[in-house]
Design an enzyme around this catalytic site. Sequence first.
Site, PDB file in Angstrom:
ATOM      1  N   CYS A 113      24.574 120.572  19.799  1.00  0.00           N
ATOM      2  CA  CYS A 113      25.099 121.914  20.061  1.00  0.00           C
ATOM      3  C   CYS A 113      26.297 122.240  19.173  1.00  0.00           C
ATOM      4  CB  CYS A 113      25.471 122.073  21.539  1.00  0.00           C
ATOM      5  SG  CYS A 113      26.916 121.127  22.058  1.00  0.00           S
TER       6      CYS A 113
ATOM      7  N   HIS B  44      41.433 126.201  29.585  1.00  0.00           N
ATOM      8  CA  HIS B  44      39.994 126.348  29.372  1.00  0.00           C
ATOM      9  C   HIS B  44      39.542 125.182  28.489  1.00  0.00           C
ATOM     10  CE1 HIS B  44      36.120 128.179  28.467  1.00  0.00           C
ATOM     11  NE2 HIS B  44      36.359 127.970  27.189  1.00  0.00           N
TER      12      HIS B  44
ATOM     13  N   HIS C  70      32.309 124.650  28.887  1.00  0.00           N
ATOM     14  CA  HIS C  70      31.348 124.987  29.934  1.00  0.00           C
ATOM     15  C   HIS C  70      30.500 123.775  30.275  1.00  0.00           C
ATOM     16  CE1 HIS C  70      32.410 128.957  28.330  1.00  0.00           C
ATOM     17  NE2 HIS C  70      32.139 129.393  29.556  1.00  0.00           N
TER      18      HIS C  70
ATOM     19  N   ASP D 248      21.458 120.866  31.171  1.00  0.00           N
ATOM     20  CA  ASP D 248      20.474 120.376  30.203  1.00  0.00           C
ATOM     21  C   ASP D 248      20.901 119.063  29.549  1.00  0.00           C
ATOM     22  OD1 ASP D 248      22.537 121.292  28.609  1.00  0.00           O
ATOM     23  OD2 ASP D 248      21.312 122.672  27.439  1.00  0.00           O
TER      24      ASP D 248
ATOM     25  N   ARG E 268      25.623 118.543  31.028  1.00  0.00           N
ATOM     26  CA  ARG E 268      26.196 118.514  29.682  1.00  0.00           C
ATOM     27  C   ARG E 268      27.498 119.301  29.722  1.00  0.00           C
ATOM     28  NH1 ARG E 268      25.785 122.307  25.311  1.00  0.00           N
ATOM     29  NH2 ARG E 268      24.048 123.303  26.413  1.00  0.00           N
TER      30      ARG E 268
ATOM     31  N   CYS F 253      30.082 120.732  27.739  1.00  0.00           N
ATOM     32  CA  CYS F 253      30.238 121.169  26.359  1.00  0.00           C
ATOM     33  C   CYS F 253      31.709 121.567  26.194  1.00  0.00           C
ATOM     34  CB  CYS F 253      29.299 122.341  26.098  1.00  0.00           C
ATOM     35  SG  CYS F 253      29.291 122.910  24.407  1.00  0.00           S
TER      36      CYS F 253
END
Length: 142
Positions: free
Chosen positions: A59, A96, A99, A103, A112, A114
């Site tokens: 990703c 932050h 996310h 998957d 996952r 990310c």
Amino acid sequence: MIKKSKDSLNEMEYLVTQENGTEPPFQNEYWNHYEKGVYVDKISGKPLFTSEEKFESDCGWPSFSKALDDEEVVELVDKTFGMVRTEVRSEDANSHLGHVFNDGPKESGGLRYCINSAAVQFIPFEKLEELGYEDLISHFEK
């Protein structure tokens, strides 16, 4: 412990951690980094993820199958950009991080995380004790 004040963040670190931004995929520090160690919240220094849970997801951002301690990450509904996603924030600094998606590797629970490289700092295994993270050494001795 590694800590940074909000005033000492560079432009990308501030955009990501304080303004809920996202760094470019495949152009960030840890997307293809697989050294043994721990990833900590850039602001609070709290441990969030380890290299043991990091995996290649294609990703363009660092991906982890689970958090080191569920108490250190907060999950919130994110409805920005016309999508419904689950945002991940650090508990202590309210930064932050990225996310979490469903998957990830099935054998590791299917998640996952990310995570933006700009939101975390990597601590090599060899420096854990020196930098005050000695309690995490046992995590690698499974």
